[in-house]
Scaffold this motif. Structure first.
Motif, PDB file in Angstrom:
ATOM      1  N   ILE A  45      38.273  32.525  35.203  1.00 22.19           N
ATOM      2  CA  ILE A  45      38.095  33.432  34.074  1.00 22.19           C
ATOM      3  C   ILE A  45      37.513  34.755  34.570  1.00 22.19           C
ATOM      4  CG2 ILE A  45      35.791  32.538  33.580  1.00 22.19           C
ATOM      5  CD1 ILE A  45      36.315  32.970  30.623  1.00 22.19           C
ATOM      6  N   GLY A  46      37.953  35.871  33.987  1.00 22.97           N
ATOM      7  CA  GLY A  46      37.461  37.189  34.384  1.00 22.97           C
ATOM      8  C   GLY A  46      36.008  37.401  33.983  1.00 22.97           C
ATOM      9  N   GLN A  47      35.324  38.255  34.734  1.00 27.20           N
ATOM     10  CA  GLN A  47      33.899  38.472  34.487  1.00 27.20           C
ATOM     11  C   GLN A  47      33.658  39.145  33.145  1.00 27.20           C
ATOM     12  OE1 GLN A  47      31.562  37.257  36.417  1.00 27.20           O
ATOM     13  NE2 GLN A  47      29.926  38.004  35.085  1.00 27.20           N
ATOM     14  N   ASN A  48      34.508  40.109  32.757  1.00 26.12           N
ATOM     15  CA  ASN A  48      34.318  40.784  31.467  1.00 26.12           C
ATOM     16  C   ASN A  48      34.497  39.821  30.309  1.00 26.12           C
ATOM     17  OD1 ASN A  48      33.831  43.243  32.706  1.00 26.12           O
ATOM     18  ND2 ASN A  48      35.996  43.843  32.673  1.00 26.12           N
ATOM     19  N   ARG A  49      35.500  38.962  30.425  1.00 23.36           N
ATOM     20  CA  ARG A  49      35.733  37.989  29.363  1.00 23.36           C
ATOM     21  C   ARG A  49      34.599  36.957  29.309  1.00 23.36           C
ATOM     22  NH1 ARG A  49      41.104  34.092  28.656  1.00 23.36           N
ATOM     23  NH2 ARG A  49      40.633  33.422  26.518  1.00 23.36           N
ATOM     24  N   LEU A  50      34.133  36.531  30.495  1.00 20.78           N
ATOM     25  CA  LEU A  50      33.020  35.585  30.538  1.00 20.78           C
ATOM     26  C   LEU A  50      31.779  36.178  29.883  1.00 20.78           C
ATOM     27  CD1 LEU A  50      31.664  32.970  31.533  1.00 20.78           C
ATOM     28  CD2 LEU A  50      31.260  34.120  33.716  1.00 20.78           C
ATOM     29  N   GLU A  51      31.487  37.434  30.193  1.00 22.14           N
ATOM     30  CA  GLU A  51      30.312  38.083  29.617  1.00 22.14           C
ATOM     31  C   GLU A  51      30.436  38.201  28.100  1.00 22.14           C
ATOM     32  OE1 GLU A  51      27.770  42.097  30.659  1.00 22.14           O
ATOM     33  OE2 GLU A  51      29.934  42.292  30.292  1.00 22.14           O
TER      34      GLU A  51
END
Length: 553
Positions: A511-517
């Motif tokens: 999962i991408g970091q922006n989406r995770l955040e």
């Protein structure tokens, strides 16, 4: 949108504290979380604002990451941040190159507090290794937990619980954890409560025909270990200690606790430990262990009798027979008192920080405020360190403090007409009869004063905020606001890491970091309401096609 609302509240508050921690996720990436604590409408809030991947885990690398996050979200940490809280990592609180030191170089007002829950965990767990008996005990418990974690052995233990206690809840032993602060207590609770079933399961495993030689040998060795009186004795002692520390540890992890409350809870725990460290407390532990051994029909229900060695006196020699102390006295001196002394000393060293500002903060507690009515009763340099910390007028603060202290009881009674908080008589505690307070408080004014003395700093802050007293006591309000902003623990950061494990699993490890955040902020701050119309407008403005189909013309 959620983060925008949080940052608006932070800017409105004007002061905040930062809680930072790191962890490794399922894809072996170091996650750097930033949580802000501030006051909103008289109540403390701890909100997650950022989760980034930290490529450099050194103090300098974390400082650069912190500066990048604050610049990205326009967080004015150099002027508005007044406190910072981390765990015991050297890269966080290093004296020369840690994150704490680098922040204080840019902002000297950013007072550092070590997470109280982490400190208490270090005090209890580490000092338990100061004695050979406790070292052996926790080593035996660790071996027992690892042995019983196998699937068939766990099933055998659960089956014995069903047979011996069919109506009680079935429990499994969990292994020790360095990050789970109460894992040691939970493991000992299961061992003590499910002791007969655990012993029966080990006996069945040792006699089973399908058990190999290693399993049979290990089961027999564990049976001999846990049935010894020494094991039972240390088990009762550690359960007594953990029953005190776990209660305080759980309380310290609450968001709605202020700094002075945390110090008070630690002092209460220390005093309770001192009560255990008496001859009466040790005798009670020994008697409880004897009752436990007798109840479970153990062969050893008391200390081993040690025969004194007698020396033959030759002509002209002055040798003497061996002088033995009783086994109870040896346990009292070499185990019980030694462990408790190490814990109490460690609490004094770790929690008695030599910060001058604590002298000013202690004046803001309700007990001290009720005892000070005139300016002569105030220290000569009262609130001087507090003034240097948050830039308030010392003279005006002293005047407001004295005015508020003289009217605190009246304000409290006007706002809480039905509040009745009565002290508990220790002699009646634990009985079904109501406590008799006639011998302690005989005057209504004393009852009112005792009720007011139980107010926390958060209660006083809420009193000032709810009843529009900020204009009358502006400097006093700023002092209480700053005090309540100081975080007592970094438990909120640990909670955010628990959310990371739920959002980023092995099936979603890429999962991408922006989406995770974004998902983590939505999951952690779900109590913040989202304006759906505003969300649709923001989403529609992201492209011309969405704008044509979603926005009304």
């Amino acid at each position: 949108m959620v983060r925008t609302n949080i940052l608006k509240q932070v800017n409105k508050s004007g002061q905040f504290a930062v809680i930072i921690d790191t962890t490794t996720d399922v894809s072996n990436q170091e996650q750097f979380t930033v949580i802000l604590r501030y006051i909103d409408e008289g109540k403390p809030q701890e909100r997650l604002v950022a989760l980034e991947t930290a490529a450099d885990s050194t103090g300098l690398g974390m400082f650069k990451m912190f500066c990048s996050i604050t610049e990205k979200h326009n967080i004015k940490w150099k002027t508005q941040m007044i406190a910072q809280t981390y765990d015991c990592a050297a890269s966080m609180q290093g004296k020369y190159s840690g994150l704490k030191t680098r922040i204080q170089v840019e902002n000297p007002r950013a007072m550092f507090t070590w997470c109280f829950a982490h400190k208490l965990n270090l005090v209890i767990v580490d000092t338990c290794d100061c004695c050979i008996n406790t070292k052996t005990f926790f080593g035996d418990v660790g071996a027992l937990i690892e042995f019983m974690r196998a699937r068939k052995r766990t099933a055998a233990c659960v089956e014995c619980q069903k047979i011996l206690n069919p109506k009680e809840q079935k429990r499994r032993i969990k292994r020790f954890s360095n990050t789970r602060w109460i894992s040691h207590d939970r493991a000992l609770v299961v061992i003590q409560e499910k002791y007969p079933a655990l012993l029966k399961a080990l006996e069945n495993i040792s006699k089973a025909n399908d058990s190999d030689r290693d399993t049979t040998s290990m089961a027999k060795n564990l049976i001999s270990v846990i049935t010894s009186f020494q094991f039972v004795l240390v088990l009762v002692l550690m359960r007594k200690i953990f029953s005190i520390s776990t209660e305080v540890s759980n309380y310290l992890q609450s968001k709605s606790i202020d700094f002075m409350q945390a110090i008070k809870m630690v002092n209460v725990a220390k005093n309770r430990l001192k009560m255990v460290r008496t001859d009466e407390g040790c005798t009670e532990i020994i008697n409880t262990a004897k009752e436990f051994a007798t109840k479970n029909n153990l062969l050893q229900c008391d200390f081993k009798v040690i025969r004194a060695r007698k020396k033959k006196i030759m002509p002209g020699e002055l040798s003497r027979d061996e002088v033995l102390c009783s086994p109870a006295d040896l346990f009292r001196c070499d185990v019980c008192f030694k462990v408790l002394d190490a814990i109490i000393t460690s609490i004094d060293i770790r929690f008695n920080d030599s910060q001058e500002i604590l002298k000013d903060l202690s004046l803001l507690t309700s007990e001290r405020m009720l005892s000070i009515k005139t300016k002569k009763q105030l220290p000569d340099n009262a609130f001087q360190q507090l003034s240097n910390w948050i830039n308030i007028n010392t003279t005006k603060l002293q005047c407001e403090y004295l005015t508020f202290s003289n009217s605190l009881n009246d304000l409290f009674n006007d706002t809480n007409p039905t509040y009745t908080s009565k002290p508990v008589n220790k002699e009646s505690e634990g009985t079904d009869q109501p406590p008799d307070i006639s011998s302690e408080i005989s005057d209504e004014s004393e009852i009112e004063e005792a009720s007011t003395a139980n107010m926390s700093c958060l209660d006083i802050l809420g009193l000032l905020s709810r009843h529009n007293l900020i204009a009358a006591f502006p400097n006093l309000y700023l002092a209480y606001k700053a005090l309540c902003i100081i975080p007592a623990s970094s438990a909120s950061a640990e909670r955010s890491f628990s959310k990371v494990k739920i959002v980023k699993t092995r099936l979603r490890s890429s999962i991408g970091q922006n989406r995770l955040e974004s998902l983590l902020i939505l999951s952690s701050e779900k109590d913040i309401e989202i304006d759906r119309d505003e969300a649709i407008n923001i989403f529609a403005n992201s492209s011309d096609l969405l704008m044509q189909n979603l926005l009304f013309k």
